[in-house]
Design an enzyme around this catalytic site. Structure first.
Site, PDB file in Angstrom:
ATOM      1  N   GLU A  51       0.474  -0.899   0.211  1.00  0.00           N
ATOM      2  CA  GLU A  51      -0.331   0.223   0.374  1.00  0.00           C
ATOM      3  C   GLU A  51       0.635   1.952  -0.113  1.00  0.00           C
ATOM      4  OE1 GLU A  51      -0.803   2.090   2.803  1.00  0.00           O
ATOM      5  OE2 GLU A  51      -0.123   0.317   4.634  1.00  0.00           O
ATOM      6  N   ARG A  76       0.564  -2.335  12.331  1.00  0.00           N
ATOM      7  CA  ARG A  76       0.233  -3.858  11.370  1.00  0.00           C
ATOM      8  C   ARG A  76      -0.247  -3.402   9.477  1.00  0.00           C
ATOM      9  NH1 ARG A  76      -0.969  -8.869  13.425  1.00  0.00           N
ATOM     10  NH2 ARG A  76       0.568  -9.096  15.494  1.00  0.00           N
ATOM     11  N   CYS A  81       8.122  -1.438  -1.964  1.00  0.00           N
ATOM     12  CA  CYS A  81       8.756  -1.838  -2.503  1.00  0.00           C
ATOM     13  C   CYS A  81      10.145  -1.930  -0.995  1.00  0.00           C
ATOM     14  CB  CYS A  81       9.663  -2.268  -3.084  1.00  0.00           C
ATOM     15  SG  CYS A  81      10.245  -1.260  -4.349  1.00  0.00           S
ATOM     16  N   HIS A 118      12.774  -0.954  -8.982  1.00  0.00           N
ATOM     17  CA  HIS A 118      12.666  -2.176  -7.730  1.00  0.00           C
ATOM     18  C   HIS A 118      13.015  -2.519  -6.832  1.00  0.00           C
ATOM     19  CE1 HIS A 118       9.861  -4.898  -6.138  1.00  0.00           C
ATOM     20  NE2 HIS A 118      10.033  -5.491  -6.507  1.00  0.00           N
ATOM     21  N   ASP A 133      11.788 -11.588  -3.098  1.00  0.00           N
ATOM     22  CA  ASP A 133      11.095 -10.785  -2.957  1.00  0.00           C
ATOM     23  C   ASP A 133       9.516 -10.302  -3.006  1.00  0.00           C
ATOM     24  OD1 ASP A 133       9.900  -8.421  -4.227  1.00  0.00           O
ATOM     25  OD2 ASP A 133      10.173  -8.546  -6.222  1.00  0.00           O
TER      26      ASP A 133
END
Length: 284
Positions: A51, A76, A81, A118, A133
């Site tokens: 998110e 939580r 990435c 990334h 990943d």
């Protein structure tokens, strides 16, 4: 070892390993072997959502280990990435694995080159190397993938292939199998990166107007047998058998949807900011 290559740059000593394992529901002995890597990777991917909400909420993305673990473990929440893979990397290092941070260039059939921003991981285990990943969202792998030319990994109906880039021995392409063939997800080279590289790339991807994570609501979740994607108002459920359901989300259901489907609890004030970032509903 040169000072800038020191492992201290990743702040691994700050990680609360017990809190991390509790978040993942992992118990028992954890020998640094391939099976433990698989268990940890799978648990992280199934537990912590992808998110970008802190960008929309004006908080930005802080790559300090204590900030990331406060968000993803104690509060939580989820992340993107850098948060996922940087936190996962230090967990692995604390457990005795050798981890290299690598940068990948997403491919995704884009009409022009996408930035090489990334973050993913290379993990050495028992004389072999695995791609790890946990931060590529709903198209990312559920389990680590053995780094060997032509490796095909069936992960509950999602099938991945890792292959060398033609004519090279240090460049790789990860692809996902679709009905019409192999769909390239990203390209990467085996060049180690440092914490400052992550800070620079994170700043671009969390602030630049051309980033896919600024100016839109974007969440993803992996579960057994299905994957969920919320892109602005468009909610897409994809099952392992290839069936897809798509619908559009109304303002009034955003808070409950985030809590029930993504495990993210927002206050009323935070929800209002997220809703304000959504485009106007399509006319009925």
């Amino acid at each position: 070892m040169r000072p800038f290559c020191s492992a201290a740059q990743w702040q691994a000593e700050l990680l609360d390993v017990e809190a991390y394992l509790d978040r993942l529901g992992i118990t028992g002995p954890l020998e640094p072997d391939a099976e433990t890597l698989r268990r940890l990777h799978r648990a992280h991917a199934l537990t912590i959502p992808f998110e970008n909400l802190d960008i929309l909420l004006g908080r930005g993305i802080d790559l300090d280990v204590d900030v990331m673990q406060s968000k993803l473990l104690r509060s939580r929440r989820g992340g993107y990435c850098y948060e996922h893979n940087m936190l996962f990397a230090v967990l692995l290092e604390r457990l005795g694995y050798e981890v290299t941070r690598l940068y990948a260039r997403p491919l995704l059939d884009a009409p022009k080159p996408l930035p090489r921003t990334h973050l993913m991981l290379s993990v050495a285990v028992g004389g072999e190397t695995y791609l790890a990943d946990v931060g590529f969202g709903d198209e990312g792998p559920l389990e680590p993938i053995l780094v060997a030319d032509g490796t095909v990994s069936d992960q509950g109906g999602w099938v991945y292939r890792l292959a060398r880039e033609e004519g090279t021995d240090k460049e790789w392409v990860l692809s996902l199998k679709r009905d019409d063939g192999w769909f390239p997800l990203y390209w990467y080279a085996t060049e180690a990166h440092h914490h400052i590289d992550c800070v620079v790339a994170n700043y671009f991807i969390s602030t630049h107007g051309s980033s896919p994570f600024t100016g839109r609501v974007f969440l993803e979740r992996i579960a057994e047998g299905w994957r969920l994607n919320l892109n602005h108002r468009k909610l897409t459920l994809t099952r392992a058998d290839g069936t897809v359901e798509v619908r559009h989300v109304a303002d009034g259901e955003v808070r409950e949807l985030l809590a029930k489907q993504f495990g993210i609890e927002l206050t009323e004030e935070e929800t209002a900011v997220v809703v304000a970032a959504l485009p106007a509903p399509e006319p009925s």
